[in-house]
Design a protein around this motif. Structure first.
Motif, PDB file in Angstrom:
ATOM      1  N   TYR A 151       0.835  -1.189   0.000  1.00  0.00           N
ATOM      2  CA  TYR A 151       0.000   0.000   0.000  1.00  0.00           C
ATOM      3  C   TYR A 151       0.881   1.254   0.000  1.00  0.00           C
ATOM      4  N   GLU A 152       0.375   2.318  -0.599  1.00  0.00           N
ATOM      5  CA  GLU A 152       1.102   3.582  -0.644  1.00  0.00           C
ATOM      6  C   GLU A 152       0.342   4.615   0.179  1.00  0.00           C
ATOM      7  N   PRO A 153       0.924   5.114   1.284  1.00  0.00           N
ATOM      8  CA  PRO A 153       0.198   6.044   2.152  1.00  0.00           C
ATOM      9  C   PRO A 153      -0.019   7.406   1.494  1.00  0.00           C
ATOM     10  N   ASN A 154      -1.146   7.982   1.792  1.00  0.00           N
ATOM     11  CA  ASN A 154      -1.410   9.379   1.480  1.00  0.00           C
ATOM     12  C   ASN A 154      -0.883  10.232   2.632  1.00  0.00           C
ATOM     13  N   VAL A 155      -0.295  11.374   2.327  1.00  0.00           N
ATOM     14  CA  VAL A 155       0.282  12.210   3.395  1.00  0.00           C
ATOM     15  C   VAL A 155      -0.472  13.525   3.563  1.00  0.00           C
ATOM     16  N   GLU A 156      -1.629  13.671   2.909  1.00  0.00           N
ATOM     17  CA  GLU A 156      -2.405  14.903   3.068  1.00  0.00           C
ATOM     18  C   GLU A 156      -3.072  14.975   4.436  1.00  0.00           C
ATOM     19  N   THR A 187      -4.660   2.907  -4.280  1.00  0.00           N
ATOM     20  CA  THR A 187      -4.300   4.274  -4.653  1.00  0.00           C
ATOM     21  C   THR A 187      -3.930   5.060  -3.405  1.00  0.00           C
ATOM     22  N   ARG A 188      -3.195   6.159  -3.599  1.00  0.00           N
ATOM     23  CA  ARG A 188      -2.954   7.103  -2.515  1.00  0.00           C
ATOM     24  C   ARG A 188      -3.753   8.383  -2.718  1.00  0.00           C
ATOM     25  N   ASP A 189      -4.441   8.481  -3.869  1.00  0.00           N
ATOM     26  CA  ASP A 189      -5.173   9.698  -4.218  1.00  0.00           C
ATOM     27  C   ASP A 189      -6.572   9.687  -3.616  1.00  0.00           C
ATOM     28  N   ILE A 190      -7.078  10.880  -3.323  1.00  0.00           N
ATOM     29  CA  ILE A 190      -8.374  11.010  -2.665  1.00  0.00           C
ATOM     30  C   ILE A 190      -9.271  11.970  -3.432  1.00  0.00           C
ATOM     31  N   SER A 216     -11.277   7.105  -1.552  1.00  0.00           N
ATOM     32  CA  SER A 216     -10.204   6.743  -2.470  1.00  0.00           C
ATOM     33  C   SER A 216     -10.595   7.179  -3.875  1.00  0.00           C
ATOM     34  N   THR A 272     -11.024   0.986   1.795  1.00  0.00           N
ATOM     35  CA  THR A 272     -10.091   1.694   2.663  1.00  0.00           C
ATOM     36  C   THR A 272     -10.205   1.171   4.091  1.00  0.00           C
TER      37      THR A 272
END
Length: 255
Positions: free
Chosen positions: A165-170, A214-217, A228, A234
């Motif tokens: 998994y690729e984390p989102n950092v927002e 995905t990491r995009d939201i 996601s 999620t």
């Protein structure tokens, strides 16, 4: 601003944290096929009021939201992961629901999130939930005197990568104390040895959340619910912790 807490203040935060944990334990038992999300919201309101707590979400109006939040618990379903508004929706078999709760008790806040699956779970959803729980445990273990915020963030990202998994950092962890959001910010990915140094008395929420592919939201039209971008499922796990000379102390653990 980053606030350092005294041992007495941490003890008061722990009472608030256990209050939040107890409520989530009861709400977890309501996550069943056919249960309406509004039933969970209304039961949460009752439990907060009965215990003398104050919701941190009701009338919450940060820059990223759309008007005041008029619910007491975030209920994020399937591809929704953060700030989910409780809608008039019945849970179906295999639905994945994140419950994110922050409550102030006697002036101190506890903040925790859990992800629960209604009915028969899919293996890929179980793996996603486990990954967030493992990442949370790794982040907590890194929250030690002398380490830095980047060490916590890196520990989370390492678990995410191991699971693919690729984390989102927002959106990520944050300081907790008298209010729901203080400094420092705790991203779900980062470089070890970077960021503010951790010292005894710091209290913050660690909250890894991942989407399956995905990491995009994207945001719902309600201006709150975050999903996601590709519609994949999620999961989200969170604890409020204190950094102490004896190691990390989980303040939102069940009693």
């Amino acid at each position: 601003m980053i606030h350092v807490k005294t041992p007495n203040e941490i003890a008061r935060m722990q009472r608030a944290g256990r209050f939040v944990a107890d409520i989530l334990d009861e709400l977890r038992s309501l996550v069943r096929v056919g249960v309406n999300l509004l039933e969970i919201e209304h039961r949460c309101r009752e439990l907060i009021a009965d215990g003398g707590g104050v919701s941190c979400y009701w009338d919450y109006a940060p820059p990223f939201g759309s008007g005041p939040f008029r619910n007491v618990v975030c209920l994020s379903l399937n591809d929704a992961v953060l700030h989910g508004l409780p809608h008039d929706v019945d849970l179906g078999d295999g639905d994945v629901l994140t419950l994110d709760l922050a409550v102030s008790l006697d002036g101190w806040v506890g903040d925790r999130a859990i992800t629960v699956i209604a009915g028969t779970p899919r293996e890929q959803d179980l793996r996603l939930v486990r990954a967030t729980e493992e990442a949370l445990a790794a982040g907590i273990d890194a929250a030690r005197v002398g380490n830095r915020v980047g060490d916590v963030s890196h520990a989370i990202a390492e678990v995410a990568a191991a699971h693919g998994y690729e984390p989102n950092v927002e959106f990520g962890g944050h300081g907790v104390g008298r209010t729901m959001h203080e400094g420092p910010s705790i991203p779900n990915a980062g470089q070890p040895g970077r960021g503010p140094r951790l010292r005894a008395g710091l209290t913050f929420a660690i909250e890894p959340w991942f989407a399956a592919s995905t990491r995009d939201i994207v945001y719902d039209p309600d201006g709150w619910t975050i999903r996601s971008a590709d519609g994949s499922r999620t999961a989200h796990s969170e604890h409020t912790i204190a950094v102490t000379d004896d190691g990390p102390l989980v303040l939102t653990a069940s009693g």
